[in-house]
Design an enzyme around this catalytic site. Structure first.
Site: not given
Ligand code: SAM
Length: 347
Positions: A44, A119, A123, A155, A191-192, A194
């Site tokens: 994951e 993510d 911007k 989303d 997920t949290k 989601e």
């Molecule tokens: C929007 S959160 C979603 C977290 C979780 N998957 C959820 O659905 O609740 C995005 C997560 O991706 C991580 N993240 C961002 N860029 C990443 C990358 N290039 N490689 C691994 N993780 C990354 C962030 O630290 C964050 O924990």
């Protein structure tokens, strides 16, 4: 997960047990050795609070789960979760997903990849910095076993449109449904992140794509194999004093199709000796290392070697950094004679 106060020793044990200190392994990693058993290997990327991975690991004890995330606070949350639930089939590592795929996983090794709510960069209107890019999808497909799946959830409507374009314009993986994405996946625990969107009635886009059985993609790991530690030993005639006049600078090079940026940041002088430490940043594609190069002087000799600071891996970029410092040292101190140089010749 209820927050429990973790003593330093309990946290240290948990980290030792569940964290993958990926820079300290040979790459790609022998995952069977890490888990102490064979088993389907599932990854994951960007697991956030780790609840999804921990639940999957609990539901599928026969499989081995690895989570990678760039945030240490996410990693530490997952480590605590795995420890609390006594899950021996989960591990976490702090690194970007692309670098993990490039270096830690052999080709055709993964049974499943999950990317939940990657993510979008607020911007970045043209989505140039997001993780789902055509070359990333090809890399991801190369690490999947034939027949294995990747699930991407988002989303974000504009990011979803971007993912549609990327997936529809590549040939390595194909949708498991008649459509490019679906809005519900029976049996899935949100997920949290989601759940927040589901609670306000916002649709989620699920992309479930698989690598066809006959698909072969040749994309080997991209960081050059590690060799010897780069040391250069100079003989110093007449026990002369050697010194390096240091100016911060950046050097850009490329080697075998990979770009390297080496930044020489600053120099430290040891007060009671002539020894110096040069602080360096080596950026090799996705892989960045910050480390020290020591210039050590003792009777009639001057040794250039990697310092313990930062525990660098002796990659090509790190070796080039030592080479540049060696060359500069010799230019500024022409009396130096090369006694041994396991990096590469200066001339
Ligand atoms: C929007 S959160 C979603 C977290 C979780 N998957 C959820 O659905 O609740 C995005 C997560 O991706 C991580 N993240 C961002 N860029 C990443 C990358 N290039 N490689 C691994 N993780 C990354 C962030 O630290 C964050 O924990």
């Amino acid at each position: 997960m209820s927050e429990k106060i973790w003593s330093a020793s309990a946290l240290a044990r948990t980290i030792h047990e569940y964290e993958i200190r990926w820079t300290q392994y040979d790459w790609p990693i022998d995952w069977q050795a890490v888990f102490g058993r064979p088993g389907p290997l599932r990854l994951e990327i960007g697991f956030g609070n780790g609840s999804f991975l921990a639940e999957q690991a609990e539901k599928h004890p026969e499989a081995n789960y690895i989570g990678v995330d760039i945030s240490w606070s996410s990693v530490s949350r997952l480590l605590k979760r795995l420890h609390k639930s006594n899950l021996t089939n989960g591990r976490a590592a702090e690194l970007p997903g692309k670098l993990a795929l490039q270096t830690l996983f052999p080709q055709s090794s993964l049974d499943e990849i999950v990317i939940n709510h990657p993510d979008p960069w607020a911007k970045d209107k043209r989505f140039t910095k997001v993780i789902i890019q055509p070359e990333f999808v090809r890399l991801l497909a190369s690490r999947l076993q034939p027949g294995a799946r990747v699930t991407i959830a988002t989303d974000h409507v504009k990011y979803a449109a971007r993912i549609v374009r990327v997936l529809e314009n590549q040939q390595d993986i194909r949708s498991c449904f008649d459509t490019t994405f679906v809005h519900s996946l029976p049996g899935r625990t949100p997920t949290k992140y989601e759940q927040k969107f589901l609670d306000v009635g916002q649709p989620i886009y699920y992309f479930v794509w698989e690598k066809p059985e006959q698909c072969q993609i040749d994309l080997p790991t991209s960081i050059s194999p590690f060799g010897d530690m780069p040391n250069i030993l100079f003989k110093v005639p007449d026990n002369a004093e050697v010194s390096l006049e240091f100016e911060p600078c950046t050097i850009c090079e490329s080697h075998e199709g990979l770009d390297y940026v080496i930044k020489f940041l600053r120099a430290y002088q040891q007060t009671d000796h002539n020894n110096q430490l040069i602080e360096v940043l080596a950026i090799e594609g996705e892989f960045t290392q910050q480390f020290g190069i020591a210039i050590l002087q003792r009777e009639g000799e001057c040794l250039l070697k990697l310092a313990q600071v930062g525990h660098p891996r002796p990659t090509h970029g790190v070796k080039r950094a030592v080479w540049h410092i060696g060359k500069l040292l010799r230019q500024q101190n022409p009396e130096l004679e090369i006694h041994s140089n396991c990096v590469e010749p200066f001339d």
